[in-house]
Design an enzyme around this catalytic site. Structure first.
Site, short mmCIF file in Angstrom:
data_model
loop_
_atom_site.label_atom_id
_atom_site.label_comp_id
_atom_site.label_asym_id
_atom_site.label_seq_id
_atom_site.Cartn_x
_atom_site.Cartn_y
_atom_site.Cartn_z
N ARG A 162 96.92 35.68 59.80
CA ARG A 162 97.06 36.71 58.78
C ARG A 162 95.92 37.72 58.90
O ARG A 162 94.86 37.45 59.44
CB ARG A 162 97.07 36.09 57.38
CG ARG A 162 95.75 35.45 56.95
CD ARG A 162 94.88 36.38 56.13
NE ARG A 162 93.55 35.83 55.88
CZ ARG A 162 92.47 36.16 56.56
NH1 ARG A 162 92.55 37.01 57.58
NH2 ARG A 162 91.29 35.64 56.27
N HIS A 173 87.10 37.69 50.32
CA HIS A 173 86.30 36.56 49.81
C HIS A 173 86.30 36.47 48.29
O HIS A 173 85.27 36.27 47.66
CB HIS A 173 84.87 36.65 50.34
CG HIS A 173 84.78 36.50 51.82
ND1 HIS A 173 84.99 35.30 52.47
CD2 HIS A 173 84.54 37.41 52.79
CE1 HIS A 173 84.86 35.48 53.77
NE2 HIS A 173 84.61 36.75 54.00
N ASP A 179 89.44 35.01 46.87
CA ASP A 179 90.52 34.07 46.57
C ASP A 179 89.98 32.74 46.07
O ASP A 179 90.58 32.11 45.20
CB ASP A 179 91.43 33.86 47.78
CG ASP A 179 90.68 33.39 49.02
OD1 ASP A 179 89.57 33.91 49.28
OD2 ASP A 179 91.21 32.53 49.75
N SER A 231 92.95 31.67 62.52
CA SER A 231 93.51 30.78 63.53
C SER A 231 93.43 29.33 63.09
O SER A 231 94.34 28.53 63.36
CB SER A 231 92.78 30.97 64.87
OG SER A 231 91.39 30.68 64.73
N ASP A 252 94.62 32.30 53.03
CA ASP A 252 95.05 32.16 54.42
C ASP A 252 96.32 31.32 54.52
O ASP A 252 97.28 31.69 55.21
CB ASP A 252 93.95 31.52 55.26
CG ASP A 252 92.65 32.31 55.22
OD1 ASP A 252 92.67 33.46 54.74
OD2 ASP A 252 91.62 31.77 55.66
N TYR A 275 79.09 30.29 54.89
CA TYR A 275 80.35 30.50 54.15
C TYR A 275 80.38 29.75 52.83
O TYR A 275 80.70 30.31 51.79
CB TYR A 275 81.52 30.06 55.04
CG TYR A 275 82.88 30.35 54.46
CD1 TYR A 275 83.50 31.57 54.69
CD2 TYR A 275 83.55 29.40 53.68
CE1 TYR A 275 84.75 31.86 54.17
CE2 TYR A 275 84.80 29.68 53.14
CZ TYR A 275 85.40 30.90 53.39
OH TYR A 275 86.63 31.16 52.86
#
Length: 255
Positions: free
Chosen positions: A44, A51, A53, A151, A195, A251
């Protein structure tokens, strides 16, 4: 469930057909038999809402053509899962179902099959399957790695779909998303649900307005007809960011 490439892709059907046929031929070379089915999950690209969601705010992504494919042959009387990849960079692996933990996922070993294991574990937990069938699998992915096109989520979603199909239990799209979101966290990345939702629930020729509060809701937003046709350009800077190795120090601190 699709039976024709034209149900999945809108153009370049010959190119996609060659890819699928090559996947089947490679599967036969490795396992000596044809796959029962091929699972697919696309990557997607996000348009609006970076950042947010994982904080429960809405986002606006769309699925892309590059995707993850997993060809599968199910095995009765066995719980062993054999994994191979058309990309020789990724070594084949195998594991067996564990009644105590479903499958062990060692985050200290950054192996490509960990993402498959996440989807496998999440799927079996979701469908409450305690005697899963064995699976022979061959993966082909063309979503660029570590560049922000999801991915890893495509692989997790594809593995979840493949595992559910192999055990003859398919859930609603919303439940597949829920299982995929929860299971990807086994890898150590505390992500949100954009995602996986985009990969599972996107519609052709449409972006997706995804809301998470008070519950998951996806509204397809059809792209307007223009002359020339509207196009989004995804440019690869060739800079990579591997969340599997950096999540604990980068992250996850934002989540």
């Amino acid at each position: 469930m699709f039976t024709a490439l034209s149900d999945i892709y809108t153009d370049d059907l010959l190119k996609h057909g060659v890819r699928f046929q090559t996947l089947v031929e490679e599967f036969i070379k490795i396992y000596g038999t044809k796959p029962t089915f091929i699972a697919r999950a696309p990557g997607r690209v996000n348009i609006i809402g970076e950042h947010i969601d994982y904080c429960g705010f809405p986002v606006f992504p769309m699925a892309i053509v590059p995707d993850c494919l997993i060809a599968v042959q199910t095995l009765d009387g066995s719980s062993t899962v054999k994994l191979a990849n058309v990309n020789q960079e990724f070594s084949p692996r195998e594991f067996s179902y564990s009644p105590t933990c479903t499958v062990a996922i060692d985050n200290s070993q950054h192996d490509w099959t960990n993402y498959f294991k996440c989807g496998y574990k999440g799927a079996l937990d979701a469908i409450e399957c305690f005697a899963p069938k064995g699976m022979q699998c061959l993966m082909d992915g063309n979503v660029p790695q570590c560049v922000g096109l999801s991915s890893s989520s495509a692989l997790v979603c594809c593995a979840a779909l493949a595992t559910m199909k192999a055990n003859n239990k398919l859930l609603s799209q919303e439940m597949v998303v829920e299982a995929s979101v929860a299971s990807e966290r086994y890898i150590g990345t505390n992500g949100g649900g954009m995602d996986q939702t985009a990969s599972i629930m996107s519609q052709p020729h449409s972006a997706s307005f995804i809301e998470f509060d008070p519950e998951l809701n996806v509204t397809p937003v059809k792209l307007p007809s223009t002359d020339p046709p509207l196009a989004f350009v995804i440019a690869n800077t060739l800079a990579t960011f591997d969340k599997a190795t950096t999540a604990p120090v980068y992250y996850n601190l934002r989540v």
